[in-house]
Design a protein around this motif. Structure first.
Motif, PDB file in Angstrom:
ATOM      1  N   SER A 314       0.830  -1.205   0.000  1.00 10.60           N
ATOM      2  CA  SER A 314       0.000   0.000   0.000  1.00 10.60           C
ATOM      3  C   SER A 314       0.868   1.260   0.000  1.00 10.60           C
TER       4      SER A 314
ATOM      5  N   PRO B  13     -15.445  -0.265  -3.576  1.00 12.26           N
ATOM      6  CA  PRO B  13     -14.065  -0.594  -3.192  1.00 12.26           C
ATOM      7  C   PRO B  13     -13.147   0.581  -3.550  1.00 12.26           C
ATOM      8  N   ARG B  15      -9.494   1.581  -3.484  1.00  8.64           N
ATOM      9  CA  ARG B  15      -8.148   1.047  -3.276  1.00  8.64           C
ATOM     10  C   ARG B  15      -7.142   2.177  -3.099  1.00  8.64           C
ATOM     11  N   GLY B  68      -8.704   1.671   1.868  1.00  6.82           N
ATOM     12  CA  GLY B  68      -7.382   1.226   2.302  1.00  6.82           C
ATOM     13  C   GLY B  68      -7.040   1.762   3.688  1.00  6.82           C
ATOM     14  N   GLU B 121      -9.113  -6.860   1.555  1.00  8.87           N
ATOM     15  CA  GLU B 121      -8.724  -7.297   0.198  1.00  8.87           C
ATOM     16  C   GLU B 121      -9.757  -8.270  -0.377  1.00  8.87           C
ATOM     17  N   TRP B 124     -12.724  -6.297  -1.374  1.00  9.00           N
ATOM     18  CA  TRP B 124     -12.402  -5.574  -2.619  1.00  9.00           C
ATOM     19  C   TRP B 124     -12.549  -6.520  -3.813  1.00  9.00           C
ATOM     20  N   GLU B 128     -15.331  -5.892  -6.586  1.00  9.89           N
ATOM     21  CA  GLU B 128     -14.831  -5.457  -7.900  1.00  9.89           C
ATOM     22  C   GLU B 128     -15.312  -6.426  -8.972  1.00  9.89           C
TER      23      GLU B 128
END
Lengths: 473, 198
Positions: A314, B13, B15, B68, B121, B124, B128
């Motif tokens: 990240s 989502p 990111r 995130g 994750e 997501w 997605e």
């Protein structure tokens, strides 16, 4: 077992402690400004409540205020309404206010300390994350949201979740040309924007002890950029000397009683911190940010990092996004990054010592062609002091703009903004995307680096300036 | 504050890490003096990009934001919470939230749920691949559920009780007004006062 400084101040403010409930803490000082208070006063009105302790509350105008033509009506009608709303609320609820044009007006975190309202061992809140500034006095000071502003107005207390403690121990001495700003930027890069989450940081060690109050404020101010609840420094003789004689400092017997109490506000020898970070001050060099959060920083002598060098996925993506936004290529030496603008000011670096430092570098030099430099004092008092010392003349002679006090280009709520794509070396606290104006690019720097950057038109430290000051300026 | 018990909705989502509150709602929106009307400013800069996730038609009406780590860093502006709520979000899921944003969200009934990054994750990936996939945030059971995913989360019991019952913090504190008065009588005389103006 001994207690830390933060634990002592907390314990001294517990109004109510009950199993399964957050502690209810008493708030000694509540600072207000125009942006985060209107909805709180509305809430009071709706519920038919009053301000419990107007004598522990003070408001100033700072975020929206223009830094030019302050004697004329405020041009932005929306800003005008917000400032008028604060004035009306202050009048209706009996809150002391320092409006634009008043000699005590200025950035809320500059005004509190200079009035002597910020004192060791107090709890200080404000609807502003940089309230952490006041921790420099050994106060437990933190930013709150508008719901909490309303809560404090109505009850003078806050229910608060417990915190953890982190020692940031800085030993040694900051080398010549390295400032409190460089130190805090290095600390944030080390622990990350979330590294302080849930913690109250205590800055300690010989390098911290050696700092002036204003430098300590710069450090504590940016604790929030490491995600911390608050940042604190134990009060000492430097603190007492700063406070003595200020308008709201205790006097006579009260002063003696206060100092006796303040002297107890140190972390006990046998106290245990939940975490500790050790920094060697002697190793530090001027530090700047290259990215879009305050944890994306590097020594000025380094190059823009390669996102691939970050192990954490990240962080890698964040670095890629940051370089794209900032228009930077990995591997470019930071000293080769050219700027369009320089901003000196804010609650981080808008006090008199900051202006002196910037002026000392600019004295006899010129701001580079094509670079716009704004110098915005943190308060009217700071501005008056600067004028008395002739600093304003140094700035204007160098080609910089000398403005009126306020938050200004730190967040661009007033007309002081970057244009899209413009790059700025700024002594403020946040390099977020668009922070200083839509599409603007920010590099966080110290006042000295800001001034040297203005002269050379690229990121630089005073050491990069030729010792031969141009005579024919 | 509105009660929060359980909510089911489609997800967005997002990111990105370190989504600061300046991104959530830029400063020029903060001049408003109301708690409503901030939806147009939500992620204003990013929404100028047609590719931005919130601009995808299939995300219209989604009510759970999945972001995130280090969501909500920076400024204490509660307007960030109002903007998310005004837009239609009821819950935000992330592996880490900034403290002030988290506090603000829970005082407004916007449920912020901390789940391990690995679970984020998975949500997501699921949402997605299938924008119609629904995510349930169940405060009573302290669990997030979606197709093939059931993850429990922690929340302070007192905060959970206030949310489940939609309680107002100030009213609760004022029940202890006597304690506040008693405390005030013990405050030393050297403590600072803002009035009278010297």
């Amino acid at each position: 077992m001994g207690r830390t400084l933060a634990e002592k101040v907390w314990d001294d403010h517990v109004v109510r402690r009950a199993e399964g409930e957050p502690d209810l803490l008493y708030i000694d000082l509540h600072l207000l400004h125009e942006v985060t208070s209107p909805q709180a006063f509305d809430g009071l009105r709706l519920a038919g409540r009053t301000v419990r302790r107007t004598d522990l509350t003070i408001a100033t105008e700072d975020h929206n205020t223009p830094t030019l033509d302050i004697d004329k009506p405020i041009a932005d009608p929306v800003s005008k309404v917000q400032l008028e709303t604060l004035r009306r609320n202050a009048a209706e609820f009996g809150v002391r206010i320092h409006s634009l044009g008043d000699v005590e007006q200025g950035v809320v975190h500059v005004v509190g300390p200079q009035l002597g309202l910020t004192q060791p061992g107090t709890t200080v809140v404000c609807g502003d994350s940089h309230t952490s500034t006041h921790g420099a006095f050994g106060a437990l000071a933190f930013g709150i949201g508008t719901s909490q502003v309303e809560h404090v107005l109505a009850t003078q207390t806050l229910p608060l979740a417990p915190f953890r403690t982190m020692a940031i121990t800085v030993e040694g001495e900051l080398p010549e040309g390295v400032t409190a700003k460089d130190l805090i930027l290095a600390i944030i890069t080390r622990i990350g924007t979330g590294g302080g989450q849930g913690y109250v940081l205590e800055y300690r060690g010989s390098a911290i002890r050696g700092l002036s109050m204003e430098a300590r404020m710069t450090i504590c101010n940016m604790s929030i950029e490491a995600g911390a609840r608050a940042g604190m420094i134990a009060p000492d003789q430097t603190t007492f000397d700063y406070l003595k004689g200020r308008p709201h400092a205790p006097q006579g017997a009260d002063w003696d009683a206060a100092v006796a109490y303040w002297e107890t506000l140190v972390t006990d020898q046998d106290a245990v911190f939940d975490a500790e970070v050790v920094i060697d001050a002697d190793e530090l060099t001027p530090f700047v940010t290259w990215g879009t959060n305050p944890g994306q920083g590097a020594p000025l002598g380094a190059s823009v990092p390669d996102p691939a060098s970050f192990e954490d996925p990240s962080e890698r993506v964040a670095a890629e996004n940051a370089l794209k936004y900032m228009g930077l290529e990995a591997g470019t030496p930071l000293r080769e990054v050219k700027v369009d603008a320089v901003f000196v000011g804010s609650c981080t670096n808008g006090r008199i010592e900051d202006l002196r430092a910037a002026a000392a570098v600019l004295d006899g030099r010129r701001v580079a062609d094509g670079v716009r430099m704004l110098v915005v004092p943190g308060s009217v008092r700071v501005a008056l002091q600067a004028v008395e010392e002739g600093l304003d003349k140094v700035f204007t002679a160098a080609g910089a703009e000398w403005r009126h006090a306020g938050c200004s280009m730190c967040l661009g709520m007033n007309p002081d903004q970057l244009a899209p794509g413009e790059r700025c070396a700024s002594t403020s606290n946040r390099n977020f995307e668009g922070r200083q104006g839509k599409g603007g690019r920010t590099h966080l720097v110290s006042p000295q680096v800001a001034a040297a950057t203005a002269v050379l038109g690229r990121l630089a430290a005073p050491v990069d300036l030729s010792s031969n000051v141009a005579v024919e300026v | 504050m509105e009660k929060f018990t359980t909510h089911t909705g489609r997800a967005v989502p997002l990111r990105r890490s370190n989504v600061d509150t300046d991104q959530i709602i830029p400063a020029h929106w903060l001049k408003k003096v109301t708690r409503s009307g901030f939806e147009g400013g939500l992620f204003e800069a990013w929404r100028k990009d047609p590719e931005f996730i919130l601009n995808q038609p299939e995300r219209g009406g989604a009510s759970v934001l999945v972001a995130g780590p280090e969501f909500g860093t920076g400024s204490s502006r509660e307007h960030a919470v109002w903007a998310l709520q005004n837009y239609g979000f009821q819950a935000v899921i992330s592996s880490r939230f900034a403290d002030i944003f988290r506090g603000n969200s829970l005082k407004n009934g916007l449920l912020t749920v901390v789940l391990p990054q690995e679970t984020v994750e998975r949500i997501w990936a699921l949402t997605e691949a299938d924008p119609t996939a629904e995510v349930t945030v169940d405060l009573e059971a302290r669990e997030v559920r979606a197709e093939g995913i059931a993850a429990s989360f922690e929340l302070d019991e007192n905060v959970r009780w206030r949310l489940l019952n939609g309680l107002d913090d100030i009213s609760i504190t004022l029940q202890n007004a006597d304690d506040i008065t008693a405390f005030e009588q013990t405050r030393p005389s050297f403590k600072p006062r803002t009035l009278p103006v010297l």
